[in-house]
Enzyme design. Structure first.
Site, PDB file in Angstrom:
ATOM      1  CB  THR A 237      -6.847   0.668  -3.156  1.00  0.00           C
ATOM      2  OG1 THR A 237      -5.890   1.561  -3.755  1.00  0.00           O
ATOM      3  CG2 THR A 237      -6.906  -0.611  -3.972  1.00  0.00           C
ATOM      4  CD  GLU A 238      -5.177   4.255   1.172  1.00  0.00           C
ATOM      5  OE1 GLU A 238      -4.816   5.447   1.085  1.00  0.00           O
ATOM      6  OE2 GLU A 238      -4.565   3.418   1.853  1.00  0.00           O
ATOM      7  CG  ASN A 239     -11.725   9.083  -3.238  1.00  0.00           C
ATOM      8  OD1 ASN A 239     -12.930   9.260  -3.391  1.00  0.00           O
ATOM      9  ND2 ASN A 239     -10.854  10.058  -3.406  1.00  0.00           N
TER      10      ASN A 239
ATOM     11  CG  HIS B 278      -6.887  10.846  -6.410  1.00  0.00           C
ATOM     12  ND1 HIS B 278      -5.816  11.606  -6.806  1.00  0.00           N
ATOM     13  CD2 HIS B 278      -7.975  11.666  -6.494  1.00  0.00           C
ATOM     14  CE1 HIS B 278      -6.230  12.828  -7.125  1.00  0.00           C
ATOM     15  NE2 HIS B 278      -7.536  12.881  -6.943  1.00  0.00           N
TER      16      HIS B 278
ATOM     17  CG  ASN C  92      -1.715   1.318   1.272  1.00  0.00           C
ATOM     18  OD1 ASN C  92      -2.714   1.445   0.566  1.00  0.00           O
ATOM     19  ND2 ASN C  92      -1.284   2.300   2.062  1.00  0.00           N
TER      20      ASN C  92
END
Length: 596
Positions: free
Chosen positions: A439-441, A371, A228
């Site tokens: 995967t990340e926001n 993002h 990650n």
């Protein structure tokens, strides 16, 4: 991507209008840059039918739905949520040690107990079921499975049992596990004995750990993420020292750590490909974080090149070797030239051998994208020098923000939704349109008051998810979205001072109760509708979410277990907090003057 095509990508959405924009430098967040650019925005037509940016502008909203089978999820990581830092045979991680050093973390917080997720598997999965998640992204703590990091030393069966239980309960609830192998918690023994990711030996140790995970969990886990955000591991762990292990090896540490991480990723991918893929039929990818970089002056060639350089030094640093076999040419050119100017015999950026390039290229079944925000970028000359060389000065650029961008929480996180679509299209253009999982926001808040009515988070999710939908219409292969994060949690060097969660966690209560914020209701509606069906319905979602959180806020404030928090009886908004502080300050000044 060459400069003309990069310019083309930047101009497409803007339309033929003028935008006057004051910019603040994030290098000096309290000082305004004394410059005002009027950007003439040129209308360009896309060369491809599936990438017609001319129909949209920054303020537009597209009502429609996502493709059938699109996967909706939320996430967290082991150190940030599990707690139980020294229980059931778990070994020390670099974050256990780093957070216990005074002055490293805001308010000297630690992740020792965090959300106590280690003891709340069923409780947290019930929250996921209520949200109607399709997937949950979590990480496996390496030292919980292999306490020293060396597989031949000892394997901790209780750690394996914990993840077995988590995976099984997720699957029983029809929630797909997406598992990250490394979310920053390196076993401390490997840091002390070898220097962590500065040492090539990490490649084999990490491969042994990953292979054990494939063996124990691969019959049920079909989506694996090796690392990650390796950018943060390299830069903040080994260049600036802001993160564990806290090393400050300016100009070399980040590049060396990244080099070994890329090799480790490739080795794990090949291990799965040769030993497990045929039997388990899973996928192995990597999660890379990337802000979008937009030129300050679209008519200035140096700013255009600087903006691309920003993205290449960030996302491209890892993505380009994995998809194309080597570092971005601009990184090799800039770091190499500055190394020569500093009198060094070789570049501070390591090199891959021809065999390594071939081995690394193509080791990605899907690309995870994390993002959060966007920056304006302008060219700036950073003269080389032995004392000043660093990853940041190697780039020859300055990062700027527009003060009108919303910034409810982290000082680095401004809400700039249109940058998300640009970044996704950049990935499509640069790397052959791979399958992407976001995967990340998400967005944080930073306030003293108890706050469940997070309207700004609803707005952030609404706008960013919509830009992702537009990118899919552009032809970008986005397959899933992970809201970051399910719970409020330990936020690294910021401790518990920032909150990203859909669910509020009361960290001062030993039971760590969870309370749904308004964004839970809104995100649940997005998932149920698989997008945004129409304007009236979407506006109704937001109104109902805020109405529900009003009563929840009252209950939370009245809860005797949370008596330490602000006692509010109606919706608490940031303005109320700020006003209360200002009034108190004025009264204090008045009383002091009377005494004098």
């Amino acid at each position: 991507m060459d400069v003309p095509s990069f310019l083309h990508l930047l101009l497409l959405e803007r339309g033929s209008h003028q935008l006057s924009c004051r910019l603040w430098s994030i290098m000096q967040p309290r000082c305004a840059v004394s410059v005002c650019h009027v950007l003439m925005l040129v209308l360009c037509l896309s060369a491809t039918e599936d990438f017609d940016w001319t129909r949209n502008n920054h303020g537009s909203f597209y009502y429609g739905t996502f493709p059938a089978g699109f996967s909706w999820g939320a996430g967290g990581s082991a150190y940030q949520t599990e707690g139980a830092w020294d229980k059931d045979g778990k070994g020390l991680s670099i974050w256990d040690v780093f957070s216990h050093k005074k002055g490293k973390i805001q308010l000297n917080d630690t992740g020792d107990s965090s959300c106590e997720g280690y003891y709340k598997i069923k409780d947290d999965i019930s929250l996921m079921k209520d949200l109607r998640l399709n997937h949950y992204r979590f990480s496996i703590a390496w030292p919980r499975i292999i306490p020293t990091g060396v597989k031949s030393d000892h394997v901790n069966e209780k750690g394996i049992q914990y993840y077995d239980e988590l995976i099984d309960h997720l699957l029983e609830s029809n929630i797909t596990p997406i598992v990250t192998l490394y979310h920053w918690d390196l076993p401390q023994v490997l840091q002390e004995k070898y220097g962590g990711w500065q040492n090539i030996s990490m490649v084999n140790h990490f491969n042994d750990f990953a292979n054990l995970c494939f063996e124990k969990f691969g019959n049920r886990v079909k989506h694996w993420i090796t690392f990650n955000n390796p950018w943060s591991v390299a830069v903040e762990g080994y260049e600036t020292g802001e993160h564990a292990p806290g090393m400050r090896l300016r100009g070399t540490g980040a590049y060396r750590a990244a080099h070994h991480i890329i090799k480790a990723h490739a080795k794990v991918w090949h291990t799965y490909d040769t030993q497990w893929r045929e039997k388990q039929k899973g996928l192995v990818g990597i999660s890379l974080s990337g802000d979008w970089g937009e030129p300050v002056d679209i008519s200035n060639q140096k700013d255009i090149e600087a903006a691309e350089r920003y993205v290449q030094f960030y996302l491209g640093w890892f993505a380009t070797p994995i998809f194309h076999g080597d570092y971005p040419q601009v990184m090799k050119d800039f770091v190499g030239r500055k190394s020569v100017q500093q009198g060094l015999g070789t570049s501070r950026l390591p090199t891959f051998s021809p065999q390594e390039k071939s081995y690394i290229k193509g080791t990605c079944d899907f690309l995870g994208i994390g993002h959060f925000t966007t920056r304006y970028i302008t060219h700036r000359n950073d003269p080389p020098g032995r004392s000043s060389n660093s990853y940041f000065t190697d780039r020859d650029l300055a990062e700027l923000v527009d003060p009108r961008w919303p910034d409810p929480g982290s000082e680095w996180l401004y809400s700039v939704p249109w940058g998300f679509r640009r970044l996704l299209n950049f990935v499509k253009t640069q790397y052959g349109n791979p399958n992407i999982y976001v995967t990340e926001n998400g967005v944080s808040e930073k306030m003293m008051c108890t706050e469940l009515c997070d309207e700004w988070r609803i707005q952030y999710y609404k706008d960013y998810i919509n830009e992702m939908l537009k990118a899919i219409r552009d032809g970008v292969n986005v397959k899933g979205y992970t809201a970051w994060s399910l719970l409020d949690k330990f936020e690294w060097d910021e401790g518990y001072s920032e909150r990203f969660g859909l669910y509020y966690v009361d960290f001062r209560n030993k039971n760590k109760p969870r309370y749904p914020k308004a964004s839970v209701q809104f995100y649940k509606r997005v998932i149920s509708s698989n997008g945004f069906p129409n304007q009236r319905e979407v506006e109704n979602w937001k109104r109902k979410a805020v109405e529900m959180c009003s009563s929840s806020n009252q209950l939370l404030a009245a809860d005797p277990l949370t008596s330490h928090m602000e006692m509010v009886t109606e919706i608490v908004v940031p303005t109320v907090c700020t006003l209360s502080i200002l009034i108190s300050a004025v009264l204090l000044m008045f009383l002091l003057r009377r005494r004098n």
